[in-house]
Design a protein around this motif. Structure first.
Motif, short mmCIF file in Angstrom:
data_model
loop_
_atom_site.label_atom_id
_atom_site.label_comp_id
_atom_site.label_asym_id
_atom_site.label_seq_id
_atom_site.Cartn_x
_atom_site.Cartn_y
_atom_site.Cartn_z
N PRO A 147 0.49 -0.98 -0.06
CA PRO A 147 -0.32 0.23 0.01
C PRO A 147 1.09 0.96 0.53
CG PRO A 147 -0.09 -0.44 2.21
CD PRO A 147 0.77 -1.72 1.60
N ASN A 148 0.12 2.19 -0.47
CA ASN A 148 0.67 3.32 -0.21
C ASN A 148 1.74 3.60 -0.88
OD1 ASN A 148 -1.30 4.05 1.46
ND2 ASN A 148 -0.39 3.42 3.07
N VAL A 149 2.15 3.29 -2.94
CA VAL A 149 3.40 3.50 -3.24
C VAL A 149 2.78 3.25 -4.55
CG1 VAL A 149 4.93 1.98 -1.97
CG2 VAL A 149 3.05 0.98 -3.50
N LYS A 150 3.41 4.13 -5.20
CA LYS A 150 3.56 4.58 -6.84
C LYS A 150 4.14 4.06 -8.07
CE LYS A 150 0.62 7.91 -6.16
NZ LYS A 150 0.43 9.64 -5.28
N ASP A 153 8.63 5.29 -7.10
CA ASP A 153 8.65 4.92 -5.39
C ASP A 153 10.14 4.97 -5.40
OD1 ASP A 153 7.12 6.70 -5.12
OD2 ASP A 153 5.31 5.98 -4.18
#
Length: 254
Positions: A147-150, A153
């Motif tokens: 989660p919370n990665v694109k 990154d």
């Protein structure tokens, strides 16, 4: 009642007068058309004369917009970042904060140049209590969606149980301090598996349920696996101490 001779004279008079009226109307129309054309030609001549007399008059918007585009920008090559300094600040990893300086034993400091000078390096990184053997250039597919990665990154793996090269291996107790090495990965995207449909039934029941699942996984690429030299550790504030039982040791491979 009119006589036949009177009717004939009236018809002849009408025939004589009708062509004259038609012929008289046609020159008027022709004159009007010629007058319009001559006025239009005169206006065009005045415009050309004014443009020739004022050569500094502004051009139209379309040619100026086409000529204003420089050729250098259109032919400029696309910039591709090669080092960490070329990346934007929001894409760079967050620098860790430590309360105490790094303590390195004398034996480790004496053997560290042999490990740092022999490339390529590998690292056994721990992620959610699972080991991953990584080398620079490897592609890593996590068994879950992080989660919370694109995409794009950069992440740093700071927990490793082993670090080594072709002839040397350093084992942690239980982990190696993250200030001794660098392991950075880049998120390349998300991969999904094909849709799976599982039929669920119960005994003595005609109804069949379908459970659908389509899991997604995070894909990464290892960008850098590097062991720091003793000079770099001393510049960062490392302290040399005596050997201990729970210290990391570099062991040569047999």
């Amino acid at each position: 009642m009119f006589s036949r001779s009177a009717l004939r004279s009236l018809a002849s008079d009408l025939r004589r007068t009708a062509p004259s009226t038609i012929s008289s109307a046609a020159p008027l129309q022709q004159r009007a058309c010629l007058h319009q054309t001559t006025s239009w030609m005169n206006s065009q001549e005045t415009r050309t004369q004014s443009s020739s007399s004022n050569p500094e008059s502004p051009l139209s918007a379309t040619p100026r917009a086409q000529d204003s585009q420089p050729k250098a920008e259109a032919e400029a090559p696309r910039f591709v970042p090669t080092t960490r300094a070329h990346l934007p600040i929001e894409k760079q990893p967050i620098a860790p904060n430590f309360t105490a300086p790094l303590e390195v034993t004398k034996s480790l400091m004496s053997q560290l140049p042999h490990l740092a000078g022999q490339k390529p390096h590998y690292v056994v990184a721990q992620l959610h209590a699972k080991p991953y053997l990584l080398t620079e250039g490897d592609h890593l597919r996590l068994p879950f969606l992080m989660p919370n990665v694109k995409a794009g990154d950069i992440l740093r793996f700071n927990r490793a149980s082993a670090l080594g090269s072709r002839d040397f291996t350093m084992k942690g107790a239980p982990h190696i301090d993250e200030r001794i090495y660098e392991c950075r990965v880049r998120v390349t995207g998300v991969e999904s598996e094909p849709l799976r449909i599982k039929e669920k039934t119960k005994r003595r029941q005609r109804h069949v349920k379908q459970a659908k699942s389509k899991h997604r996984y995070t894909i990464m690429r290892v960008m850098d696996v590097r062991v720091k030299t003793p000079d770099e550790l001393l510049e960062e504030g490392a302290i040399v101490v005596e050997d201990g039982e729970d210290s990391s040791v570099i062991e040569p491979r047999s």
